[in-house]
Design a protein around this motif. Structure first.
Motif, PDB file in Angstrom:
ATOM      1  N   GLY A  24       0.829  -1.208   0.000  1.00 47.37           N
ATOM      2  CA  GLY A  24       0.000   0.000   0.000  1.00 47.37           C
ATOM      3  C   GLY A  24       0.860   1.255   0.000  1.00 47.37           C
TER       4      GLY A  24
ATOM      5  N   ALA B 199       1.083   4.105  -2.858  1.00 45.06           N
ATOM      6  CA  ALA B 199       0.773   5.508  -2.571  1.00 45.06           C
ATOM      7  C   ALA B 199       1.924   6.403  -3.035  1.00 45.06           C
ATOM      8  CB  ALA B 199       0.498   5.703  -1.083  1.00 45.06           C
TER       9      ALA B 199
ATOM     10  N   PRO C 257      -2.318   3.987   2.825  1.00 47.36           N
ATOM     11  CA  PRO C 257      -3.238   2.864   2.993  1.00 47.36           C
ATOM     12  C   PRO C 257      -3.900   2.806   4.382  1.00 47.36           C
ATOM     13  CG  PRO C 257      -0.953   2.130   3.173  1.00 47.36           C
ATOM     14  CD  PRO C 257      -0.920   3.566   2.780  1.00 47.36           C
TER      15      PRO C 257
ATOM     16  N   CYS D 152      -6.197   2.285  -0.722  1.00 46.19           N
ATOM     17  CA  CYS D 152      -5.712   3.642  -0.925  1.00 46.19           C
ATOM     18  C   CYS D 152      -6.788   4.376  -1.720  1.00 46.19           C
ATOM     19  CB  CYS D 152      -4.414   3.657  -1.736  1.00 46.19           C
ATOM     20  SG  CYS D 152      -3.001   3.080  -0.805  1.00 46.19           S
TER      21      CYS D 152
END
Ligand SMILES: Nc1ncnc2c1ncn2[C@@H]1O[C@H](COP(=O)(O)OP(=O)(O)OP(=O)(O)O)[C@@H](O)[C@H]1O
Ligand SMILES: [Zn+2]
Ligand SMILES: [Zn+2]
Length: 836
Positions: A745, A749, A778, A794
Motif C-alpha cells: 500500500g 501511494a 493505505p 488507498c
C-alpha cells in the motif's frame, strides 16, 4: 484479411492485450470484429473475441508462424464492432481487462461453449433460384432437422456470406441448446387451505402431533400464498413427513408447479395509446424529440417530482425514436422491473419490447437478447446490463431513477451504466434522458452548473424540470416525529403515537399504507437513543464504524480510531448503543399493536423466490393487505391508488454510514418513498420517525426542497473535494499478511504521488479549482477481512483534468512483479459508489 487480433478470455493483466492468429481459408467468410472464436493458447484451448482484423501480422512477427484460429463459435458475431469499441473504452475508463468488459456484454448463455444449430425459420418461402444457388445447403436444411453450425461451416464454406445474410434477415434461425437449470423445472409446491381452517385444525390436533400443530399455525400466519415444499420445510424447520401428514388430512395440497419460461409470455397487455400530455410534459418532451430528430448525441436530465408523469414522457420520446426507424433502450432499477412497469411499455409497444432482468433464466435471457439482435424487438427494457443491448441503430436511451446505486456494478467491470449510456449515445448519435425526482448530485451538477471547460465526467447535460404532479395533485404532507421526545414521554414502542394513530385511521378507512424500514447501516454505527448523538471522525465528517472484535470505533477514510463509548459523550446518557432491528420484528410489532392487520413483508428474505416480488405487489394492488412493509424495495416506482399513508421507521439510520453520500442517499430514499402516497384521487400523508429530526436530509423532505438540499450539499462537497468536484479511485489490496499489505500500500501511494507530480500535478486541494491529486491511505478497508484475506485500501482523490486512471495504472504497472510474486490481489474501483 489474413490476421485476427483476439482478446482471450482470461481476465488477467498479463493476457490483457490482443494476440494475433492466422485466419484459415475455410473461416475467411465467418470471422468479423466481434466474432467469438476458439484459439490455441500455449497448451490450452481458449475462447476469445476478435477485436480487429488485419492484412498482415505485426512487423516483428512472421506471418507463417502464426497459429491459426481453430473455430468460429457463432454464425453471427455476438458483438458488433461498435460494442467492441465500447468495451475498449470501458476497459480504459474503469481500468479492467478488456475481456472482462467484453464478457459483460454477452448473455450468460453465450459464455460457455455449446453447439449451435441452424434451421429455416417457420413460414419462409424460398425461390427455386435460391435453392439452386445455395449449393445444396437449403436442401440439407430443408430436411427439417436443425443442422450443427460447425458441420455447415465445414461442408459449405463458400456459402458463408449467404448463410449469414439469411440469418440476419430472420429467414434462417441460429439457435443453441442452452442448459437451463431453471427453465421448465417443476417444483413441488404446498397449497395451504384457508387460514381459519388451518387454525381450527390446529386447535383440534391431538397433543402428540405438536409438530403438525405448529406447522398449521405457521401456515395460517404465513397466509394463503403457495410455497415450495423445500422452502417451507426450511422456514418452518419441519420434516417433509410433517408436511405430508397434513396433506393426508386434506389440510394442504401438494402438487408440482412448472415455472414459466417467459414470465410475461401468457399475460395479456391491454393496448394503451399516448395520453394527452399536460403542458409541463409537452414542454419536457419537446427538446428531447428535437434531439432525436437531429440525430446528434445529447443528454438531458429530466427532473420531475414523484408522480409528475415522467414515464409518459419516456413513452412518447420512444415512439418518436421508433418512427425514425431507430431503437430505444430503457434502463430501470432491477427492483422496479415489476409487471406494472413492464406493462406500461408492453401495452404501448407490444411485441416490439424485449425485457431483460436478472430473474430470467439463461435461456430466457438469450431468447430476449436474440430478439434484439435480430431486429425483432426495437425497445429493450431492463436493468443495468441492458445498456449493452445489441441494437444497431440506437436513437434514445432512457435511464429511469438515474440516481439509483444499482446502475453501478460492484464487481468487475465496475462500470456505471449512466456513463456507458452517454458513450453509447455518442457512438450512435442518440439522445440520453436521465430521469429522476431526486437526481444524483453528479448529474444535477453537470446539468445545472455545466461551465465550459470543466469536466464533470458526464459532459454537458440539458436540464428539464417537471416540478408538479399531473392533474394538480398535491405532493403529500410530510410530518417528522422526534423519537427522542417519544422516548422521553415513555413510549419505547417502534411506532410513535402519531404514526400509530395514523395506522389505526387507515385501517378504519380501509386505505393502504407503505412502511419503510431503512435498514442499511444498522449495527454498524453507534447512536445515543437520548440525544441522537452519533460518533463521527474529527477529520473526515464521516461516522465511525463499530468494530466488535477490538471494541473500538474507526474511520474508514483516514484510519482514526477511538474506544467504544460507555456513555454518550454529548449528554452522558447510558442509552448509547448500536442500532439494529429487522423487518421481521416490525411485522411482529404490527401484529401485536394492531390485531388483525394484514401485512405483506417485502425484503431480501421474502423475495428470493422467482416471481415472489411480483406476487406480493399484485396481492397488495388487489387490496388483500393493509400494509406493504419493507426495506428499500418498497420505496421506488410503485403507483397504488389506495396508498394514503407512508411511514418511515428510523429515517436517519443510514445517515451516519461512513460514506460521504449518506445524506444524499437518505434524502433520495425518503423523497422517493414519500412519493408513493396520494398519487391518485385520495390525498397522501407521510410520517417520518427520526432521532435526528433536524438533519437537513430529513427536514428538506418535509418541504419537498430538493433544490435547497442539493445546493447546500454541493457546497459541502466542494469544500471537502468530494464528487462531483473531486473524483475518487479506490485501490484495494488483499493478502493474508497485514505487513505485506502495508508495504504494498505504501509503495503504491508513493508511486502514485510520484507519477502525478511527474505529470506536473500538485497535491493541494486548497483554493478554487486547478488540477490536484492526493492519495489517502493505505488504511484498513471497511470490510477489513474477506475470506481470510485482509484488505487495505488507498483512495486516490483528484480534480481537474488529471488523468488519474493513467496515474493509477502506471503506479500499479511499476510494482506488478512484486505484487504478483507476493500473491497480493489488487482491485481498482473508479468512481466508487459504495464506500462500504
Ligand atoms: N398526461 C397525463 N394525463 C393523465 N394522467 C397522467 C398523465 N401523465 C401521467 N399520468 C398519470 O400520473 C401518474 C403518475 O405518473 P408516473 O408514474 O409516470 O410518474 P413518475 O414521474 O414516473 O413518478 P415516480 O418518479 O414517482 O415513479 C400515473 O398514474 C400516470 O398514469
Ligand atoms: Zn477520518
Ligand atoms: Zn446523548
Amino acid at each position: 484479411m489474413t490476421v485476427a487480433r483476439v482478446i482471450v478470455d482470461v481476465p488477467s493483466r498479463d493476457t490483457d492485450r490482443p494476440f494475433d492468429y492466422a485466419i484459415p481459408e475455410r473461416l475467411k467468410d465467418w470471422v468479423e470484429v466481434g466474432s467469438r472464436v476458439a484459439v490455441p493458447f500455449g497448451p490450452r484451448k481458449l475462447q476469445g473475441i476478435v477485436t480487429a482484423l488485419a492484412e498482415d501480422a505485426d512487423a516483428d512477427v512472421d506471418l507463417a508462424k502464426l497459429k491459426p484460429l481453430e473455430d468460429v463459435l457463432d454464425a453471427l458475431p455476438p458483438l458488433s464492432a461498435e460494442l467492441v469499441e465500447l468495451g475498449e473504452w470501458m476497459s480504459r475508463r474503469w481500468l479492467c481487462p478488456l475481456t472482462v468488459a467484453l464478457q459483460a456484454m454477452l448473455p450468460a448463455a453465450l459464455k460457455g461453449r455449446s453447439e449451435k444449430y441452424v434451421s429455416p425459420a417457420a413460414g419462409v418461402q424460398w425461390t427455386d433460384g435460391e435453392i439452386a444457388d445455395s449449393g445444396g445447403l437449403l436442401l440439407a436444411l430443408g430436411k427439417g432437422k436443425p443442422l450443427k453450425l460447425d458441420a455447415l461451416l465445414r461442408q459449405y464454406p463458400e456459402q458463408g456470406p449467404t448463410l449469414k445474410r439469411w440469418i440476419r434477415q430472420g429467414r434462417l434461425e441460429e439457435k443453441q441448446q442452452v442448459e437451463d437449470k431453471s427453465a421448465g423445472k417443476s417444483v413441488l409446491t404446498v397449497f395451504p387451505g384457508p387460514p381459519e381452517k388451518l387454525l381450527q385444525a390446529a386447535e383440534n390436533m391431538p397433543a402428540r402431533a405438536s409438530k403438525q400443530r405448529e406447522l398449521l399455525r405457521f401456515l395460517a400466519v404465513r397466509g394463503a400464498e403457495p410455497v415450495a415444499v423445500a422452502r417451507l420445510t426450511e422456514e418452518a424447520a419441519v420434516a417433509l413427513s410433517t408436511v405430508r401428514a397434513l396433506e393426508e388430512k386434506g389440510l394442504v395440497e401438494i402438487r408440482p408447479v412448472t415455472e414459466d419460461r417467459d414470465p410475461y409470455a401468457d399475460r395479456d397487455f391491454p393496448a394503451s395509446s399516448p395520453m394527452t400530455l399536460t403542458p409541463k410534459q409537452a414542454a419536457a418532451l419537446a427538446p428531447i424529440q428535437a434531439a432525436i430528430d437531429a440525430r446528434e448525441a445529447g443528454a438531458f436530465l429530466l427532473h420531475g417530482v414523484t408522480g409528475s408523469g415522467k414515464t409518459e414522457v419516456y413513452l412518447q420520446a420512444i415512439q418518436r425514436c421508433l418512427e425514425q426507424g431507430r431503437e430505444a433502450i430503457v434502463l430501470v432499477p432491477e427492483i422496479s422491473l415489476t409487471p406494472q412497469m413492464v406493462e406500461r411499455f408492453k401495452s404501448r409497444f407490444g411485441s416490439k419490447v424485449a425485457v431483460l432482468h436478472s430473474r430470467l433464466s439463461n435461456g430466457e435471457r438469450y431468447d430476449e437478447w436474440r430478439k434484439i439482435r435480430e431486429g425483432r424487438a426495437q425497445v429493450a427494457v431492463g436493468a443495468r446490463s441492458a445498456i449493452f443491448a445489441p441494437f444497431a441503430s440506437i436513437g434514445l436511451i432512457v435511464i429511469d431513477e438515474e440516481h439509483e446505486t444499482s446502475y453501478k456494478q460492484e464487481e468487475s467491470p465496475k462500470y456505471h451504466a449512466r456513463d456507458v449510456s452517454i458513450e453509447r449515445a455518442r457512438q450512435h448519435g442518440a439522445a440520453v434522458v436521465l430521469g429522476s425526482a431526486t437526481p444524483s448530485l453528479e448529474t444535477y451538477e453537470a446539468a445545472k452548473h455545466a461551465r465550459g471547460g470543466r469536466r464533470s465526467g458526464l459532459g454537458d447535460i440539458g436540464y428539464i424540470a417537471m416540478p408538479e404532479r399531473v392533474a394538480n395533485r398535491p405532493l403529500p404532507g410530510v410530518s417528522i416525529v422526534d423519537m427522542r421526545e417519544e422516548l422521553k414521554m415513555g413510549n419505547r414502542a417502534m411506532f410513535s403515537r402519531p404514526l400509530a394513530d395514523a395506522i389505526r385511521d387507515r385501517l378504519e378507512k380501509q386505505e393502504q399504507m407503505v412502511l419503510l424500514l431503512n435498514r442499511r447501516g444498522y449495527a454498524t454505527f453507534v447512536m445515543c437513543r437520548s440525544c441522537g448523538y452519533t460518533a463521527a471522525c474529527p477529520h473526515c465528517e464521516i461516522s465511525l464504524t463499530y468494530h466488535r472484535g477490538s471494541a473500538n470505533l474507526r474511520c474508514h477514510y483516514c484510519g482514526y480510531s477511538e474506544a467504544e463509548p460507555k456513555t454518550c459523550p454529548s449528554c452522558e446518557s447510558p442509552h448509547i448503543r448500536f442500532f439494529g432491528t429487522g423487518t421481521q420484528k416490525v411485522e411482529e410489532a404490527l401484529a401485536a399493536a394492531f390485531p388483525g392487520i394484514r401485512v405483506i413483508r417485502m425484503d431480501v428474505d421474502t423475495t428470493t423466490e422467482k416471481g415472489s416480488h411480483e406476487r406480493w405487489l399484485t396481492e397488495f394492488r388487489e387490496r388483500r393487505a393493509d400494509v406493504l412493509l419493507g426495506t428499500q424495495m418498497v420505496a421506488k416506482g410503485l403507483d397504488f391508488p389506495y396508498v394514503t399513508l407512508v411511514g418511515v421507521l428510523a429515517a436517519d439510520a443510514a445517515l451516519r454510514l461512513p460514506d460521504f453520500r449518506a445524506a444524499e442517499r437518505t434524502f433520495q430514499l425518503l423523497t422517493q418513498v414519500a412519493g408513493r402516497a396520494g398519487r391518485h384521487e385520495l390525498p397522501g400523508e407521510v410520517i417520518i420517525q427520526a432521532y435526528e429530526p433536524d438533519h437537513e436530509a430529513i427536514t428538506s423532505v418535509q418541504g419537498h426542497d430538493y433544490d435547497g438540499f442539493v445546493e447546500r450539499a454541493l457546497l459541502l462537497r466542494n469544500q471537502l473535494g468530494y464528487p462531483p468536484y473531486g473524483r475518487l479511485i479506490c485501490v484495494t489490496f488483499s493478502h493474508e499478511s497485514v505487513p505485506m499489505l502495508l508495504s504494498v500500500g505504501e509503495r503504491f501511494a508513493s508511486a502514485a504521488r510520484e507519477t502525478a507530480s511527474g505529470m506536473g500535478v500538485g497535491r493541494s486541494f486548497d483554493g478554487a479549482g486547478g488540477d490536484a491529486l492526493e492519495v489517502l491511505g493505505p488504511v484498513s478497508s471497511p470490510i477489513a477481512r474477506l475470506k481470510d484475506r485482509y484488505r487495505f485500501q488507498c483512495m486516490v482523490k483528484y480534480r481537474g483534468e488529471v488523468d488519474a486512471s493513467q496515474v493509477v495504472s502506471r503506479a500499479l504497472a511499476g510494482m506488478a512483479d512484486a505484487v504478483k510474486k507476493g500473491g497480493v490481489q489488487v482491485s481498482v474501483d473508479v468512481d466508487p459508489q459504495m464506500m462500504l
